[in-house]
Enzyme design. Sequence first.
Site, PDB file in Angstrom:
ATOM      1  N   GLY A 435       0.728  -1.258  -0.020  1.00  0.00           N
ATOM      2  CA  GLY A 435      -0.058   0.157  -0.065  1.00  0.00           C
ATOM      3  C   GLY A 435       0.845   1.188  -0.022  1.00  0.00           C
ATOM      4  N   THR A 439       0.741   4.209   5.703  1.00  0.00           N
ATOM      5  CA  THR A 439      -0.595   3.508   5.743  1.00  0.00           C
ATOM      6  C   THR A 439      -0.689   2.666   6.971  1.00  0.00           C
ATOM      7  OG1 THR A 439      -0.249   1.981   4.209  1.00  0.00           O
ATOM      8  CG2 THR A 439      -1.391   3.924   3.552  1.00  0.00           C
ATOM      9  N   LYS A 441       1.713  -0.159   7.727  1.00  0.00           N
ATOM     10  CA  LYS A 441       2.196  -1.631   7.583  1.00  0.00           C
ATOM     11  C   LYS A 441       2.897  -1.930   8.364  1.00  0.00           C
ATOM     12  CE  LYS A 441       3.602  -0.206   3.360  1.00  0.00           C
ATOM     13  NZ  LYS A 441       3.190   1.047   3.245  1.00  0.00           N
ATOM     14  N   THR A 442       4.018  -1.631   8.917  1.00  0.00           N
ATOM     15  CA  THR A 442       4.890  -1.792  10.029  1.00  0.00           C
ATOM     16  C   THR A 442       4.186  -1.906  11.350  1.00  0.00           C
ATOM     17  OG1 THR A 442       6.757  -0.812   8.920  1.00  0.00           O
ATOM     18  CG2 THR A 442       7.062  -1.381  11.182  1.00  0.00           C
ATOM     19  N   HIS A 693      -9.339  35.896  -5.154  1.00  0.00           N
ATOM     20  CA  HIS A 693      -8.953  34.441  -5.692  1.00  0.00           C
ATOM     21  C   HIS A 693      -9.455  33.338  -4.960  1.00  0.00           C
ATOM     22  CE1 HIS A 693      -6.110  32.028  -8.224  1.00  0.00           C
ATOM     23  NE2 HIS A 693      -6.435  30.929  -7.206  1.00  0.00           N
ATOM     24  N   GLU A 694      -9.159  33.365  -3.609  1.00  0.00           N
ATOM     25  CA  GLU A 694      -9.912  31.870  -2.920  1.00  0.00           C
ATOM     26  C   GLU A 694     -11.177  32.079  -2.848  1.00  0.00           C
ATOM     27  OE1 GLU A 694      -7.626  29.804  -2.310  1.00  0.00           O
ATOM     28  OE2 GLU A 694      -5.825  30.751  -3.144  1.00  0.00           O
ATOM     29  N   ASP A 769      -3.403  25.937 -10.820  1.00  0.00           N
ATOM     30  CA  ASP A 769      -4.716  25.726 -11.350  1.00  0.00           C
ATOM     31  C   ASP A 769      -5.116  25.217 -12.887  1.00  0.00           C
ATOM     32  OD1 ASP A 769      -5.414  26.081  -8.652  1.00  0.00           O
ATOM     33  OD2 ASP A 769      -5.874  28.297  -9.081  1.00  0.00           O
TER      34      ASP A 769
END
Length: 885
Positions: A435, A439, A441-442, A693-694, A769
């Site tokens: 994966g 995420t 795994k260990t 802009h935002e 963008d």
Amino acid sequence: MIRRFIGRIIAWYRSEYSAQTIVQLSALLLAAAVFVGLTTGGAFNKEPVFLPAKEYQHLTLMKSEELEQKLRQGSNEVTELVFFMESKSVAVLGPGFEQERLVYQADVDEIRRLATEKKIPFTERPGTRLTDFGSTIKGWWWVGLMTLIVATGFFLFKRRSEEMPNRITTFFMVGKARVDGFIEARKLKKSRFYLWGLGVLAVVISGLLTVHAIVSPPVRQLPAEYSRVQKSTPWQVERYLKQSPESFERAVVIDELNAVYVVLKGQPKADAPDDKPTAFGRIALPDPNSASEVAEAQSLISTLSSTSVPTKHVEVELNDNIFSKMTGFWSWLFIVLGVFTSVWLIGVMLNWDRWRQEEGVAPPKRNGAVPAAGPASYAVGGAVEVREEDKKTFKDVAGCQEAIDELRVVEKKIRRPRLYKAFGAPVPSGVLLYGPPGTGKTLLARALSGEIGGHFEALSGSQFVEMYVGVGAKRVREAYTRARAAARKSGRISIIFIDEIDAIAKKRGGGAESGGDKEYEQTLNELLVQMNGFGNHGLVLTMAATNRLDILDEAILRPGRFDVKVQVPKPDKKGRAQIYNVYLRKLKIVHNAEGEEARAAAYEKLLDDLARRSHDFSGAEIEGAIKNGATIAVERQFGEVTDDISDEQFEQYQSMAIITVNDLNEGVDKMAYGTQIKSRVRTDKERWATAIHECGHATVPTVLGGDPVNRITIVMTDKSLGLMDSSPEEGERYDWTDAQFLIRLQMMLAGRAAEKVILGKISTGASNDFERASALARQMVGFYGMSKEFGVKSLPLDRHGFPVSNIGEIMLDKFNATWGKLIDDMEAATDAIIEKHRTQIEACARVLFEEETLTGDDFRRIWREATPAAADQGDAAAPADDTQA
């Protein structure tokens, strides 16, 4: 009873960690002692080697031809000869100490004839027989050398099974096992036991030194004024004394040592007065262990008393220094005790921290700071073993329930192997976790190990990679040997976890064979054999993790090697909330609520908000966000404190460790959007353009019913000048429609459209963008088939949406025209939306300009108030003209 006793002795001798090695080592030492004894005793000697008598061996050497010449010339430098016939050597005695010489390998018959002819007296004396290794027969030297080589290999390398350590290691392990058994039987602490042992050794050595200082008599030695005089033998001095006593100036006798110091009248120097001849001294010091030399010295003293040489007797000098009189038994005793104590001290120093951690004691401060406790401690060969306090279980894992469920089945197989084996489902040889990075795994591997309770050894694939052929394969064998030995000892299956296994398990045959490729393939082959070879009896479960399942070799992926393959994806919204809960339940969080139910509801809402705001976060990023929030809380409360707290203050400050909801939100923002840049100052014009802009970005999802806005900010970070965040309210979205993609396209284009429509200018801030919007448009046309003009034709595209193979010019032109027209249409529609809702955008931008950050709820409230039907459009005025375009 006798049979049982003999059976126990045999079983004890054949056991893996037994006295077998001690018996074998003792046999080797005995054989070596016998060989040395027979060799030095003469049993294996070649023809005996003779030397002149010991008291003549110090004389200056002389050539045989030179002696013959002096004899023929009748030189007065030769007054007597002593023949040693066995060694064919001749001692030449002259009228003084300087004229005495020794001739090796002389023609004794010719010299004897010349001495008889010149009437020079001579005598014959027996020599000294040489009996040491130097006279050993050459064949026996080779026998001894080959025996030593074979014994070294036998004790260091040869073993019936590779799973058993070599015999020298076993020898020390036997002693350690006996000591550990003694400690466990009496329930002692290792640190205390070994520290007390070190103290006992120090006391024993100090006591023995004291006893030695009291019991041992002082060393009798020459007075300092005679210790550096040129040495001679008693027979030389006595002979010269009888020949010319008038040459002796004076004499000193040290009776206890039978030593005689004489001063001779020397020849006058060229620049010295005639009435002051130069004197020089010699000392005759016999070996106290040689009866003949002592007898010669006593004879010299008797002769001296009968002459007119002035003589005086002095006392011997006593040296009471404890190290000077440390000889023989005492010296060997203190050498052995010193080596043993040094080894004991080194062992204590190397294992002290580990013993204290096993006993639950915090590590000591160094330079006023407590060292950070890592999650693991290193073992032999670079492997990592998880410490007891850092072991995890499935309760500590969240956000990947499907992976947990699959590993729980593996746990059941390990706990009830016979039940599953009866149905034909034995314990798997390996479990592969794959994966994206971060995420968990260990963490899953550690949790499975914690549930089982067996030996867990973590390694990295890079630890097996070496430039030397055979080293990587050897490390693989060593790791599995350790794991199998631990499984046999504990009775529980061992787990070997290999992180980043793609470092050694990539597909083979990708290029020309070289030294590195050969080493790489040997390492992989050895791993394949260890996982599913003849020596694997279910003692070891191999777990591995990778981010690149597609590049692994087919042999490692087949059933029988990695039987279970578990995908560990990034968590969804529900999973992220569960991960936040795992970390936050250990912290003290302040909620603006009273009562248990209200606080519980606030806590659930906090988890939901954090999960929604941190969309696309992995478990590691969530942990990082929590750490960021905790760091912000510390800086807010104790940012001015310069000194660290003590161990006594630690519990007190734990009660003061309070984190607010705002701290957590800032931690998530820092992880998601980067670190705020406070050193750069922007003008009001730039801040106003960023606010427009935002707010333009936020307009499209608000008007068209897209994903709700979560947050808007114009705070500059190392990733952007500002941002607008929106995400699905119900959680993750796994299936996108063309309508949702169109809304996303317009949302990307809305920032630039707001600047163009409202401010009347175009800036460089929207370049990213456009890049993302163009890539999405190309994917919609060429990959997802969401265009009527281009149809459902599929093109191979790269991650930027460009074709990666040769296609016809007509299709390429049609593809470019189609996605280009899609962008143009969306731009026109977006401009219309911005123009229609200009009033609401400006109203929201004014508040954002002042506050710098708006939550989604604040933005929607201001939007509703600025809508013409709900509020008067002239209530608020835009910023001054110099702050606009």
